[in-house]
Design a protein around this motif. Sequence first.
Motif, PDB file in Angstrom:
ATOM      1  N   SER A 183       1.230  -1.069  -0.174  1.00  0.00           N
ATOM      2  CA  SER A 183       0.267  -0.257   0.436  1.00  0.00           C
ATOM      3  C   SER A 183       0.735   0.925  -0.259  1.00  0.00           C
ATOM      4  O   SER A 183       1.416   0.944   0.699  1.00  0.00           O
ATOM      5  CB  SER A 183      -1.164   0.061   1.172  1.00  0.00           C
ATOM      6  OG  SER A 183      -1.636  -0.838   0.859  1.00  0.00           O
ATOM      7  N   THR A 206      -3.525   5.326   3.674  1.00  0.00           N
ATOM      8  CA  THR A 206      -3.632   5.403   2.209  1.00  0.00           C
ATOM      9  C   THR A 206      -4.167   6.758   1.502  1.00  0.00           C
ATOM     10  O   THR A 206      -4.154   6.223  -0.066  1.00  0.00           O
ATOM     11  CB  THR A 206      -3.997   3.867   1.209  1.00  0.00           C
ATOM     12  OG1 THR A 206      -5.441   3.857   1.848  1.00  0.00           O
ATOM     13  CG2 THR A 206      -3.015   3.075   1.776  1.00  0.00           C
ATOM     14  N   LYS A 228       1.093  -5.638   3.928  1.00  0.00           N
ATOM     15  CA  LYS A 228       0.343  -6.944   4.529  1.00  0.00           C
ATOM     16  C   LYS A 228       1.141  -8.132   4.791  1.00  0.00           C
ATOM     17  O   LYS A 228       1.180  -8.438   6.191  1.00  0.00           O
ATOM     18  CB  LYS A 228      -0.624  -6.965   3.654  1.00  0.00           C
ATOM     19  CG  LYS A 228      -1.610  -6.784   3.247  1.00  0.00           C
ATOM     20  CD  LYS A 228      -3.217  -5.996   4.470  1.00  0.00           C
ATOM     21  CE  LYS A 228      -3.899  -5.040   4.656  1.00  0.00           C
ATOM     22  NZ  LYS A 228      -4.059  -4.535   3.252  1.00  0.00           N
TER      23      LYS A 228
END
Length: 863
Positions: free
Chosen positions: A230, A251, A435
């Motif tokens: 991200s 984000t 992640k």
Amino acid sequence: MSDSPAVYVPAEIEPKWQAFWLQNETFKAEMDTARPKLYVLDMFPYPSGAGLHVGHPEGYTATDIYCRYQRMRGRNVLHPMGWDAFGLPAEQHAIETGTHPRDTTRRNIDNFRRQIQSFGFSYDWSREVDTTDPKYYRWTQWIFLQLYRKGLAYVDEIPVNWCPALGTVLANEEVIDGRSERGNHPVERRPMKQWMLRITAYAERLLDDLQGLDWPEGIKEMQRNWIGKSIGADVDFAIDGSEEQVRVFTTRPDTLFGATYMVLAPEHPLVGKLVTDEHRAAVAAYQQQAANKSDMDRTELSTEKTGVFIGAYAINPVNGERIPIWISDYVLVSYGHGAIMAVPAHDERDFAFASTFGIEIRAILEPSHDAARAVGLDSGELLKGKACWTGDGRMIRSANNQGLDINGMQMPAAKKATISWLEKKGIGKGTVNYKLRDWLFSRQRYWGEPFPVIHCPTCGHVGLPDEQLPVRLPEMTDFKPAGDARPPLAKAAEWLAVTCPQCGAAARRETNTMPQWAGSCWYFLRYIDPHNDIRAWDPEKEKYWMPVDLYVGGAEHAVLHLLYARFWHKVLYDLGYVSTVEPFQRLVNQGMILGTSYKDSRGALVPNDKVIERGDTFIHAETGESLTVFPAKMSKSLKNVVSPDEVIAEFGADSFRLYEMYMGPLEDTKPWSTQGVKGVHRFLYRAWRMILGDAEQPPPRITDEPLDKNKLRLLHQTIRKVTEDIESISSFNTAISQLIVFVNEFLNEKQQNREAMESFVKLLSPFAPHIAEELWQRLGHIETIAYAPWPTWDESALQVDEVDVVVQVNGKLRARIAMATTLTADEMQAVAMANERVQELTTGKAVVKVIAVPGRLVNIVVR
Ligand code: ANZ
Ligand code: ZN
């Protein structure tokens, strides 16, 4: 030949050829720099007590076909097999029965080897590996030490699933709704010291290098999502009346003007400091409750949002507003910074939360009319805080008097402008988040690789020197955990005691073991040089054989195994031990093979042993009710598991192999049907009869007399089709269809052309190698067919002759069209009707009749 059966009897030829291949080491691979290599790998099985299921031979047959074909094309093929044999079932069996996991494992391996060999796969058995063999795991430990010395292995205190009733730590998959899958006991999260591998240090490369791989796009996408990159910003929020700051990852820095509250993860370290006395009790109660939920449950979009206000306020840096700080379990402590700025107008989860707790919802972006209309969004509702919009749009209400004005911008420009403003002010910066978490690499189990690490009171963790490898598992008879979450190895008192290799003090061994993934992270490298006692593998051999050119296995390994193996490989690459950046160049996933199941009129499942076949229908053995058939995953409880041993005993391995490839494209999910096995078995019988005859049909004379044009064309078509389909790896089914067409055409001739018969046997040999070897021998060859040159097709033989066909409409000559002499009357009619001139004369009219004379004329009668 006295031992020659007159008809095709697989049981009489298959074991014979399997023994022949083993004795002659037909498929032994040797490095040979003069020849191009091909490394074809199967995902090696976990040798379970249940034996092989029909899914295993699906992938193994596919790779075997490819390997046999490529050997005949002159490639030097490496095709090995081995056992991924550490793991929980053998250990559980040991706890229940007292049988040592080593004995269970050995027995299961013997059974798997017997079963796999009964398929006649062309493995180089001299390269067999077993991850539980100390000669193998010595090198697994050695690789671990490479990671450790590079700073990629470390110990961390992290929460695990501890089940007090079972006295053990459970894997996430073993925990269902906070209780143990086995026994339904409560499970709590408790912090424990664990070995971690720093896979996150390779996140970017694991992502980037996917590009060059010839893998299914879906698998690449799953890996990308798992890594979960991200791009966004870190933003620091001051706390009202405190020196502390809270950093959040977002984000969507463009939405800062819409941030109306902040959420910390319940475990966030600042919660205790920031909470006011008034809210302390409620906060503590909430933290307690959140501790027992899994991350998965917590981030689920659909679950109702819960949380509590902690009494403190943060200052929104773009507009100076005081915004309340909450804790909620939808924010995870392990992602970003464990804290978020919440923008309820533009984030679904924040919207749900703010709606529940009556927090202000302030839209700061308006979608275009078209975008809003497309999803039925009412912009008025959005502006009033009654709807949520997560897409792009034009920024509104987003300016301050300190040099930030993004009003009117679209999202990307607004993000950029906000980040540079934050950076200028020193309160934030653009960042990237993944992640992907570091890999929890220790298990509290006996049946795994011991860590080559000791704990010294003065030196701390010390990696053992290479000479002390392998660290063997100690002999034990009691494999239960030691209680209090300590692994079984903590009970091996004698084994535990060591001297520290650094200072000589009395030290203790690490008692955790490695997870089952460890051995499969590098087995393809050991196959290259499996008996090397000096090194894990020889660098020259590695350079010759790597990378794996084709890797076939189930899609269930899309992420973990394939990601872990890529990670280790990159580390080994950085250390100079391997020469390729990626281990597996081409990947193909086989589809699942389903079983047959039955259900009654109420939809209840009926196990197969309660079903009776009556002609074309199926009835319940006890109630007589008629049942519906449907394909379903094979399972013990439905009693619909097909046993490879039984199918081979009845129809032979060649039929089994051929059937699984004939079921459909390799990647598809396909239902098993024993009828289908019968069908391909009949085909093999006919192939035999075509060349050798049978009880009713005397053997044809094998001659060199040339084939007629049609048969010659069919031969060359068949060579081309089979070759191209094998190259594709996916469409073995259509290759088999073509072989069937060939046999239908050539069957029952009194005389057969030698070249046609020999080419056919060669084309059949990758699919059904036993019958092919037998036919090859009976055609007079002494050498195995395994290295006979693959036939090539002749383009000119594929050419079809054409003639000018006269086309009449109502008896009048209207066109002359060149058509292949092989066209049927129907095909000729179709070609004629497609002709422009003919269409002009026939459109809008009724076609009464069409007469077609092959090779000559088509007459169309219209009214
Ligand atoms: C403000 C915001 C506004 C966000 C908006 C999204 C939409 P991905 O894309 O998955 O990386 N977030 C950040 N840390 C979190 C945590 N520890 N637990 C749960 N959620 C967390 O998601 C990043 C977004 O997820 C971040 O951007 C943050 O919410 C949230 F209109 O910040 B966002
Ligand atoms: Zn020491």
